[in-house]
Design a protein around this motif. Structure first.
Motif, PDB file in Angstrom:
ATOM      1  N   PRO A  42       0.802  -1.223   0.000  1.00 12.96           N
ATOM      2  CA  PRO A  42       0.000   0.000   0.000  1.00 12.96           C
ATOM      3  C   PRO A  42       0.837   1.277   0.000  1.00 12.96           C
ATOM      4  O   PRO A  42       0.325   2.346  -0.299  1.00 12.96           O
ATOM      5  CB  PRO A  42      -0.834  -0.101   1.276  1.00 12.96           C
ATOM      6  N   TRP A  48       1.026   2.020  -7.462  1.00  8.09           N
ATOM      7  CA  TRP A  48      -0.386   2.397  -7.395  1.00  8.09           C
ATOM      8  C   TRP A  48      -0.738   3.407  -8.472  1.00  8.09           C
ATOM      9  O   TRP A  48      -1.809   3.335  -9.074  1.00  8.09           O
ATOM     10  CB  TRP A  48      -0.737   2.932  -6.001  1.00  8.09           C
ATOM     11  N   ALA A  75      -3.361   5.297   2.469  1.00 13.03           N
ATOM     12  CA  ALA A  75      -3.906   4.138   3.164  1.00 13.03           C
ATOM     13  C   ALA A  75      -3.445   4.008   4.602  1.00 13.03           C
ATOM     14  O   ALA A  75      -4.106   3.378   5.406  1.00 13.03           O
ATOM     15  CB  ALA A  75      -3.526   2.860   2.415  1.00 13.03           C
ATOM     16  N   TYR A  85      -4.051  12.696   4.423  1.00 16.78           N
ATOM     17  CA  TYR A  85      -5.477  12.439   4.214  1.00 16.78           C
ATOM     18  C   TYR A  85      -6.296  13.693   4.543  1.00 16.78           C
ATOM     19  O   TYR A  85      -7.143  14.125   3.757  1.00 16.78           O
ATOM     20  CB  TYR A  85      -5.907  11.260   5.095  1.00 16.78           C
ATOM     21  N   GLY A 110      -7.537   4.343  -3.877  1.00 17.03           N
ATOM     22  CA  GLY A 110      -6.484   4.195  -2.887  1.00 17.03           C
ATOM     23  C   GLY A 110      -6.333   2.739  -2.501  1.00 17.03           C
ATOM     24  O   GLY A 110      -7.207   1.919  -2.787  1.00 17.03           O
ATOM     25  N   PRO A 111      -5.243   2.408  -1.853  1.00 10.48           N
ATOM     26  CA  PRO A 111      -4.996   1.028  -1.455  1.00 10.48           C
ATOM     27  C   PRO A 111      -6.036   0.478  -0.485  1.00 10.48           C
ATOM     28  O   PRO A 111      -6.268  -0.714  -0.428  1.00 10.48           O
ATOM     29  CB  PRO A 111      -3.619   1.079  -0.793  1.00 10.48           C
ATOM     30  N   ASN A 112      -6.675   1.343   0.298  1.00  8.30           N
ATOM     31  CA  ASN A 112      -7.686   0.924   1.263  1.00  8.30           C
ATOM     32  C   ASN A 112      -9.037   1.442   0.786  1.00  8.30           C
ATOM     33  O   ASN A 112      -9.347   2.632   0.901  1.00  8.30           O
ATOM     34  CB  ASN A 112      -7.340   1.470   2.648  1.00  8.30           C
ATOM     35  N   SER A 113      -9.863   0.549   0.256  1.00  2.00           N
ATOM     36  CA  SER A 113     -11.153   0.936  -0.315  1.00  2.00           C
ATOM     37  C   SER A 113     -12.067   1.589   0.712  1.00  2.00           C
ATOM     38  O   SER A 113     -12.768   2.553   0.395  1.00  2.00           O
ATOM     39  CB  SER A 113     -11.838  -0.281  -0.922  1.00  2.00           C
ATOM     40  N   LYS A 115     -11.248   3.388   3.340  1.00  2.00           N
ATOM     41  CA  LYS A 115     -10.791   4.771   3.553  1.00  2.00           C
ATOM     42  C   LYS A 115     -11.145   5.650   2.358  1.00  2.00           C
ATOM     43  O   LYS A 115     -11.500   6.814   2.516  1.00  2.00           O
ATOM     44  CB  LYS A 115      -9.283   4.818   3.797  1.00  2.00           C
ATOM     45  N   THR A 116     -11.040   5.095   1.165  1.00  2.00           N
ATOM     46  CA  THR A 116     -11.379   5.857  -0.029  1.00  2.00           C
ATOM     47  C   THR A 116     -12.870   6.169  -0.038  1.00  2.00           C
ATOM     48  O   THR A 116     -13.279   7.297  -0.355  1.00  2.00           O
ATOM     49  CB  THR A 116     -10.965   5.093  -1.295  1.00  2.00           C
TER      50      THR A 116
END
Length: 165
Positions: A42, A48, A75, A85, A110-113, A115-116
């Motif tokens: 991530p 990415w 992430a 962020y 983003g690597p963390n869906s 959080k996105t």
């Protein structure tokens, strides 16, 4: 974020010919797979950017602006990631409050869906109903976050596209 925007801008030049051949309706959600594999680290921004840049490039149908506006949501949970962020969220909330011209494309990934999805939901919380008519919003994430993002964006009038990672 700037690297992702630059990568997406360069990708635009190669995609113009392809997008002219695509007869897909803008109002439909699209799900496409990128040629590059999904990065496993991530924190590898370069990987990415390459992965997400291809997805943005494949989803620019109907965009009439010069370039897409792509946001890579951090992430991590460390202080640096939280600060990035928060700064990015503040910037996007300002953009949303001012409004976006029709024909533009805003991409969020983003690597963390989760959080996105949180990011998109928070960013558009203050959007006026109908204020994003003819603006394309692309959410790249997990199927589990799709409905929450779609529900948050529906009042804005945006053309919402979802691509599963």
């Amino acid at each position: 974020m700037r690297k992702f925007l630059i990568a997406a801008t360069f990708a635009l030049a190669g995609s113009l010919a392809l997008s002219a051949c695509n007869n897909q309706d803008d109002t439909q959600q699209t799900t496409q797979q990128a040629a590059a594999p999904k990065p496993t680290n991530p924190n590898d921004a370069q990987a990415w950017n390459a992965y997400l840049g291809q997805i943005v490039q494949n989803n620019m149908q109907g965009m009439t602006a010069e370039r897409p506006y792509a946001y890579l949501v951090p992430a991590g949970d460390d202080e640096d990631a939280k600060a990035k962020y928060d700064r990015q969220l503040s910037n996007v909330q300002d953009v949303i409050a001012r409004g976006v011209l029709p024909g533009n494309l805003l991409a969020f990934a983003g690597p963390n869906s989760t959080k996105t999805a949180d990011f998109v939901t928070a960013a558009f919380a203050g959007a006026k109903p109908g204020s994003f008519k003819d603006v394309i919003v692309l959410f790249i994430g997990d199927e589990a976050d799709k409905d929450r993002v779609m529900t948050a964006l529906q009042p804005t009038g945006a053309t919402v596209r979802f691509v599963a990672m």
